[in-house]
Write a protein that holds these residues in place. Structure first.
Motif, PDB file in Angstrom:
ATOM      1  N   ILE A  32       0.839  -1.196   0.000  1.00  0.00           N
ATOM      2  CA  ILE A  32       0.000   0.000   0.000  1.00  0.00           C
ATOM      3  C   ILE A  32       0.877   1.250   0.000  1.00  0.00           C
ATOM      4  CG2 ILE A  32      -1.782   1.273   1.252  1.00  0.00           C
ATOM      5  CD1 ILE A  32      -2.706  -1.456   2.375  1.00  0.00           C
ATOM      6  N   HIS A  33       0.646   2.120  -0.970  1.00  0.00           N
ATOM      7  CA  HIS A  33       1.354   3.387  -1.053  1.00  0.00           C
ATOM      8  C   HIS A  33       0.565   4.520  -0.410  1.00  0.00           C
ATOM      9  CE1 HIS A  33       4.039   2.106  -4.714  1.00  0.00           C
ATOM     10  NE2 HIS A  33       3.967   1.183  -3.771  1.00  0.00           N
ATOM     11  N   HIS A  34      -0.744   4.513  -0.615  1.00  0.00           N
ATOM     12  CA  HIS A  34      -1.604   5.571  -0.089  1.00  0.00           C
ATOM     13  C   HIS A  34      -2.929   4.966   0.381  1.00  0.00           C
ATOM     14  CE1 HIS A  34       1.124   8.385  -2.117  1.00  0.00           C
ATOM     15  NE2 HIS A  34       0.982   7.631  -3.186  1.00  0.00           N
ATOM     16  N   ALA A  35      -3.511   5.583   1.394  1.00  0.00           N
ATOM     17  CA  ALA A  35      -4.855   5.226   1.851  1.00  0.00           C
ATOM     18  C   ALA A  35      -5.628   6.527   2.037  1.00  0.00           C
ATOM     19  CB  ALA A  35      -4.801   4.448   3.149  1.00  0.00           C
ATOM     20  N   SER A  36      -6.940   6.427   2.175  1.00  0.00           N
ATOM     21  CA  SER A  36      -7.703   7.644   2.452  1.00  0.00           C
ATOM     22  C   SER A  36      -8.545   7.470   3.699  1.00  0.00           C
ATOM     23  CB  SER A  36      -8.563   8.057   1.252  1.00  0.00           C
ATOM     24  OG  SER A  36      -9.633   7.174   1.053  1.00  0.00           O
ATOM     25  N   VAL A  37      -8.975   8.608   4.214  1.00  0.00           N
ATOM     26  CA  VAL A  37      -9.655   8.667   5.505  1.00  0.00           C
ATOM     27  C   VAL A  37     -11.112   9.044   5.294  1.00  0.00           C
ATOM     28  CG1 VAL A  37      -9.626   9.673   7.807  1.00  0.00           C
ATOM     29  CG2 VAL A  37      -7.487   9.476   6.505  1.00  0.00           C
ATOM     30  N   ASN A  38     -12.005   8.256   5.850  1.00  0.00           N
ATOM     31  CA  ASN A  38     -13.430   8.563   5.823  1.00  0.00           C
ATOM     32  C   ASN A  38     -13.873   8.962   7.229  1.00  0.00           C
ATOM     33  OD1 ASN A  38     -14.211   7.637   2.996  1.00  0.00           O
ATOM     34  ND2 ASN A  38     -13.163   5.830   3.788  1.00  0.00           N
ATOM     35  N   GLU A  88       1.243  -1.202   5.719  1.00  0.00           N
ATOM     36  CA  GLU A  88       2.236  -1.264   4.645  1.00  0.00           C
ATOM     37  C   GLU A  88       1.857  -2.308   3.603  1.00  0.00           C
ATOM     38  OE1 GLU A  88       6.452   0.090   6.499  1.00  0.00           O
ATOM     39  OE2 GLU A  88       5.690  -1.847   7.221  1.00  0.00           O
ATOM     40  N   ARG A  89       1.204  -3.362   4.037  1.00  0.00           N
ATOM     41  CA  ARG A  89       0.777  -4.427   3.122  1.00  0.00           C
ATOM     42  C   ARG A  89      -0.574  -4.963   3.578  1.00  0.00           C
ATOM     43  NH1 ARG A  89       6.060  -4.800   3.958  1.00  0.00           N
ATOM     44  NH2 ARG A  89       5.918  -6.204   5.743  1.00  0.00           N
ATOM     45  N   ALA A  90      -1.331  -5.505   2.628  1.00  0.00           N
ATOM     46  CA  ALA A  90      -2.634  -6.083   2.956  1.00  0.00           C
ATOM     47  C   ALA A  90      -2.961  -7.185   1.966  1.00  0.00           C
ATOM     48  CB  ALA A  90      -3.721  -5.025   2.934  1.00  0.00           C
ATOM     49  N   ALA A  91      -3.724  -8.161   2.414  1.00  0.00           N
ATOM     50  CA  ALA A  91      -4.257  -9.204   1.542  1.00  0.00           C
ATOM     51  C   ALA A  91      -5.692  -8.830   1.204  1.00  0.00           C
ATOM     52  CB  ALA A  91      -4.207 -10.564   2.243  1.00  0.00           C
ATOM     53  N   PHE A  92      -5.933  -8.516  -0.065  1.00  0.00           N
ATOM     54  CA  PHE A  92      -7.251  -8.067  -0.508  1.00  0.00           C
ATOM     55  C   PHE A  92      -7.862  -9.096  -1.458  1.00  0.00           C
ATOM     56  CE2 PHE A  92      -5.444  -3.586  -0.020  1.00  0.00           C
ATOM     57  CZ  PHE A  92      -6.098  -3.352   1.176  1.00  0.00           C
ATOM     58  N   TRP A 272       1.663   9.004   7.484  1.00  0.00           N
ATOM     59  CA  TRP A 272       0.949   8.205   8.480  1.00  0.00           C
ATOM     60  C   TRP A 272       1.689   8.160   9.811  1.00  0.00           C
ATOM     61  CZ3 TRP A 272       0.911   2.212   8.235  1.00  0.00           C
ATOM     62  CH2 TRP A 272       2.213   1.716   8.103  1.00  0.00           C
ATOM     63  N   GLU A 273       2.861   8.786   9.887  1.00  0.00           N
ATOM     64  CA  GLU A 273       3.562   8.862  11.161  1.00  0.00           C
ATOM     65  C   GLU A 273       2.854   9.816  12.123  1.00  0.00           C
ATOM     66  OE1 GLU A 273       5.968   6.923  11.771  1.00  0.00           O
ATOM     67  OE2 GLU A 273       6.712   6.303   9.797  1.00  0.00           O
ATOM     68  N   MET A 295       1.926   6.375   3.086  1.00  0.00           N
ATOM     69  CA  MET A 295       2.728   5.435   3.857  1.00  0.00           C
ATOM     70  C   MET A 295       4.217   5.764   3.750  1.00  0.00           C
ATOM     71  SD  MET A 295      -0.285   4.301   3.792  1.00  0.00           S
ATOM     72  CE  MET A 295      -1.440   3.280   4.657  1.00  0.00           C
ATOM     73  N   ASP A 296       4.628   6.326   2.609  1.00  0.00           N
ATOM     74  CA  ASP A 296       6.024   6.739   2.429  1.00  0.00           C
ATOM     75  C   ASP A 296       6.022   8.023   1.596  1.00  0.00           C
ATOM     76  OD1 ASP A 296       8.658   7.162   1.925  1.00  0.00           O
ATOM     77  OD2 ASP A 296       9.068   5.202   1.049  1.00  0.00           O
TER      78      ASP A 296
END
Length: 308
Positions: A32-38, A88-92, A272-273, A295-296
């Motif tokens: 995962i490079h980016h996530a968003s917030v709801n 950093e990683r996920a199983a989708f 995300w820090e 994430m980075d």
């Protein structure tokens, strides 16, 4: 790996180390490079058990394709809508993944899943939109902005209700702050609940449909006696909550972004820090659009970090 997990019923102060995910049948391993917030995710953190990885919206790169041969290949840039996105990683599951077209930044793709699926599927459920009047309440939020764009693209005349026009910007639609004086409509995408739902119901023409998607107002909806009665074709209120197997709809949304026909609406980005800063900005309504978690922040596959 590291992840943002529930800690004492709240958001942690920083990412923590957790076990690596193990993909099951029909799942791909994604970096995962980016996530968003709801906002709803932040409001409901206390409903998750301690240690649960937070987040549902993610974009990144497939590290390992699903063993059953379904879904994107290793190395594909993807967007995902599934639990466990703030890691950093996920199983989708592969039916929750879509390939991101070249030219679409992964940070933009990460802004789409929850808000985009809600906007697209609720609009689709109201029926054909060409030439119809569609009301979107809470139109300055992420889901509302996407609903306005998608409804306009489908040929509807859109009335966008916002609390603060100065924060809403140009939505490309008829903009109102309250619903007094609004002419009747054929369909409603209702995101605020409470008195807004009641007022929107009064505007619905016979045969119209109201999609109850959110309840951001946090107040009860009080219908006076007989206010649900109307002569002629029945009006309907429908609940929204079906986000199953979103892959095809995610692919459609990112393709619209690639063609310049949809704006993902990124409103701010954070490392995300510092999850507390991100959460405070979203909760306080300081983000116009979606808040993105990097994430980075040093990655070169997206534009420079533009934190609020």
């Amino acid at each position: 790996m590291r992840a943002l997990v529930v800690s004492g019923g709240a958001l942690p102060a920083a990412p923590v180390t957790v076990p690596d995910p193990e993909p099951g049948p029909g799942q791909a391993l994604v970096e995962i490079h980016h996530a968003s917030v709801n906002p709803s995710e932040l409001r409901h953190i206390g409903h998750f058990p301690d240690g649960a990885v937070l987040g549902y919206d993610a974009a990144g790169v497939v590290l390992r394709a699903a063993e059953d041969g379904t879904g994107p290949a290793a190395g594909a840039r993807v967007v995902a809508f599934a639990a466990g996105a703030w890691a950093e990683r996920a199983a989708f599951a592969t039916d929750a993944l879509a390939v991101v077209p070249d030219g679409v930044h992964l940070s933009d793709a990460a802004a789409l899943p929850m808000a985009g699926i809600a906007a697209l599927r609720s609009l689709r459920a109201t029926g054909p939109l060409l030439g119809r009047r569609v009301l979107v309440t809470g139109a300055s939020g992420a889901t509302g902005r996407l609903a306005v764009q998608l409804a306009r693209r489908a040929g509807a005349h859109v009335i966008a209700q916002v609390r603060d026009p100065a924060r809403a910007g140009d939505l490309g639609a008829e903009t109102v702050t309250d619903l007094d004086g609004v002419e009747p409509v054929d369909a409603v995408i209702e995101l605020l609940g409470g008195p807004y739902l009641v007022a929107a119901w009064r505007l619905l023409r016979p045969g119209g449909n109201l999609q109850s998607v959110g309840w951001a107002a946090g107040e009860p909806a009080v219908f006076v006696p007989n206010s649900t009665f109307v002569l002629g074709e029945a009006r309907t209120i429908s609940s929204f909550g079906d986000a199953a197997a979103p892959a095809a709809d995610l692919a459609y949304l990112v393709e619209l972004v690639a063609r310049g026909e949809l704006s993902a609406g990124v409103g701010g980005r954070w490392s995300w820090e510092r999850p507390g800063e991100m959460a405070a900005a979203v909760r306080d309504g300081k983000v116009r659009g979606k808040g993105i978690i990097d994430m980075d922040p040093t990655r070169t596959d997206d534009p420079a970090n533009n934190q609020l």
